[in-house]
Design an enzyme around this catalytic site. Sequence first.
Site, mmCIF file in Angstrom:
data_model
loop_
_atom_site.group_PDB
_atom_site.id
_atom_site.type_symbol
_atom_site.label_atom_id
_atom_site.label_comp_id
_atom_site.label_asym_id
_atom_site.label_seq_id
_atom_site.Cartn_x
_atom_site.Cartn_y
_atom_site.Cartn_z
ATOM 1 N N SER A 135 -51.092 -75.609 -36.755
ATOM 2 C CA SER A 135 -51.250 -74.269 -36.175
ATOM 3 C C SER A 135 -52.704 -73.920 -35.917
ATOM 4 O O SER A 135 -52.987 -72.957 -35.197
ATOM 5 C CB SER A 135 -50.632 -73.219 -37.105
ATOM 6 O OG SER A 135 -51.241 -73.268 -38.378
ATOM 7 N N GLU B 189 -46.673 -73.767 -28.098
ATOM 8 C CA GLU B 189 -47.935 -74.170 -27.485
ATOM 9 C C GLU B 189 -48.008 -75.693 -27.404
ATOM 10 O O GLU B 189 -47.781 -76.378 -28.399
ATOM 11 C CB GLU B 189 -49.127 -73.652 -28.299
ATOM 12 C CG GLU B 189 -49.365 -72.166 -28.186
ATOM 13 C CD GLU B 189 -50.548 -71.706 -29.023
ATOM 14 O OE1 GLU B 189 -51.428 -71.012 -28.502
ATOM 15 O OE2 GLU B 189 -50.588 -72.037 -30.223
ATOM 16 N N ASN C 289 -53.343 -68.222 -32.222
ATOM 17 C CA ASN C 289 -53.955 -67.994 -33.533
ATOM 18 C C ASN C 289 -55.447 -67.716 -33.430
ATOM 19 O O ASN C 289 -56.010 -66.988 -34.255
ATOM 20 C CB ASN C 289 -53.696 -69.179 -34.461
ATOM 21 C CG ASN C 289 -52.285 -69.162 -35.018
ATOM 22 O OD1 ASN C 289 -51.640 -68.118 -35.055
ATOM 23 N ND2 ASN C 289 -51.788 -70.311 -35.436
#
Length: 717
Positions: free
Chosen positions: A431, A464, A502
């Site tokens: 992530s 993503e 993020n």
Amino acid sequence: MMYHGPFFKLNQLPTQNNIVELVFDSEQDSVNTLRKEALIDLEKTLKLLENENIAGLIIRSDKRLFSAGADIKSFRQLFSDGANAVQSYLEWVHSIYNRIEDLPYPKVAIINGVAAGGGVELSLLADYRLATSDAKISMPEVKLGIFPGWGGVTRLPRIIGLDTALSWLTTGKNFKAPEALKAHMVDGIVDASLNAVDQAVALLNSAISGEVKWQERHDEKQQPLPLNNYELSMSLNVARGMVAKSVGTNYPAPFHILDTIGKSAYLQRDAALEIEAEGFVACTQSPVTDALVTVYLNDMAVKSISKNYVKNAPKTEHVGVIGAGIMGGGIAYVSSESNLDVTLKDINKAGLDLGLKEANKLLTKQVEKGRMKPNDMGDVLNRIVPTLYNQALENTDLIIEAVVENPQVKEKVLAELESAAPNAVIASNTSTLNISGLAKALKKPENFCGIHFFNPVHRMPLVEIIRGEHTSEATVAKAVNYVLQLRKTPIVVNDCAGFLVNRCLTPYFLAFNQLLVDGGSISQIDKVMSKGFGWPMGPALLLDVIGLDTTTHCIDVMSKAFPERQAKPEINIIEQLNDKGHLGQKSGQGFYLHTPDRKGRLKPSACRETLDMLAQQCENVDDFSEEDIQLRMMLPMLFEVTRCLDEGIVNSPQEADTAFLYGTGFPPFKGGLFYYMDSYGLDTLVAKAKKYEHLGPLYQIPQGLITRAEQNRRFYA
């Protein structure tokens, strides 16, 4: 053939009675769209339909789908032309539709495949409707900030009853053929493999002979609703309460529907259509409508981009998932549910048990809700094969690594995977970690990319796809195609710490931390950002849902990657709660206390321990204005997404705005981050932002934003 236009055809059928079929078959589009040119063509058919010796009419499509409705792209231009232009257009469409409805003979519509919006309204002109067994019918205009303004709001309640019509109109949901039959929106279901025209002809013959009273059906649509004042008020008030609970006050279209029906309920058709037009025009002049239309067009643009990526890309047949935790189990579940074979690998049996338990839990919920049969659940589980050994991955064509977020561990695992399955595309579900950095562990970095799922995997529509420094286009295409197979939305971004979502979400949380330190109140901030700004939940509750351990790790990574503006704060409330083991929902305590209600759902309440901690370290609670809270929370995120666009991390505002809508729950009625900035006015935004520059690096305005404001440019051309 009586008429052959670019969109519609008129055919004389070889039947005993003089029956004609009006066939929608666009020569310009793969899908029947009711663009202006199509309506002009439809109008031309009326000269024949009104003057020929016709006994009955069938309305159908010659394509796999009935009609996708109106052309949304042209709608946007029409709406921007102003209320008078919209009013004139509606009057013209109503005149065409009314003339079809008023033809002096029975009419049957055959709805096949998908029928939406204006296409459904076309079918409502018929006296009877038949649906093929595969039909899906919807009136989704409310999701665009408008409502069915081509007669749908007037005709549907008169056909299926007010309460059912309100459900259809205010939710915009899809209804399958059996549901449409139960609602009396269609009169029968025909097998798609059989000749539906023959069955429509049989129904018309019954109407022509007088066996069925088609004129009564026709007349019902012309009359006021058969309800007394009490019944009408009760239905509208109940619906108003449900709408308010569902969408709040940020979406005006459902309330316009209720107001329109309330004003037109006791009117004849033509007078009711005038009221309908007034309500529709009012919807189109709302900024919310333009925002929601932008969301729709962005979604179409992203789908087009994805299709371009996968033109020649092979589909994934056998996926390997490494790390059978909650994320790994979720990835295995969505892959298997999409008919892919899955090899789920972990280093110990306890890990495998956890992953299989997660998949089983998700499947059990599907069965309990009636969305899946037990046999199908068994098939999905059987496609997931657990293993402790890398050799089982040899025949996989895509492997997704989902082990702990530690670069040393990931690099070791990735090298082992490349050796075990040299022909597979390998992806990391990291992530935050840099993909190009992880790729250094591989001999063929061109076969490696990031595939970042969001938690919970089965619910979040965004994925993503991260292109590393050496990632090949073939690898990106393979990853995009895999995500499309899962019926999720892939957004391709270039590599950086945190990628797109993020990287931009971390400043939002840092802003929240700083606002608390400066005396902000948890409850006030959450209320302003949820009820005021429109996020699904405020930042404190969102942090508790994500997990304060996850966020602490993310802040650590981002502070190393961008120390000049995302440095760890001196007073780090998020980290302090994490160090105490207060992780949010997963531990029962974080910014809030989380206790289960009678149904087992976690309910947040004020946490005295957290409030005492804030009182000891932060400024006295200050009652910040709503604008101050919104700008202090949003500016760092807006600044970071601007940098991402200018650095080429994301390729377009359309892709970025779609990513934040699907990945973070950014309020759709604001259109997206870039659309929101354009709507706010870049010059106004920069002027307001200068007030907060003293707060530190997080609030320094990026040059790209300043330049656009000075040059009077927008993100959306």
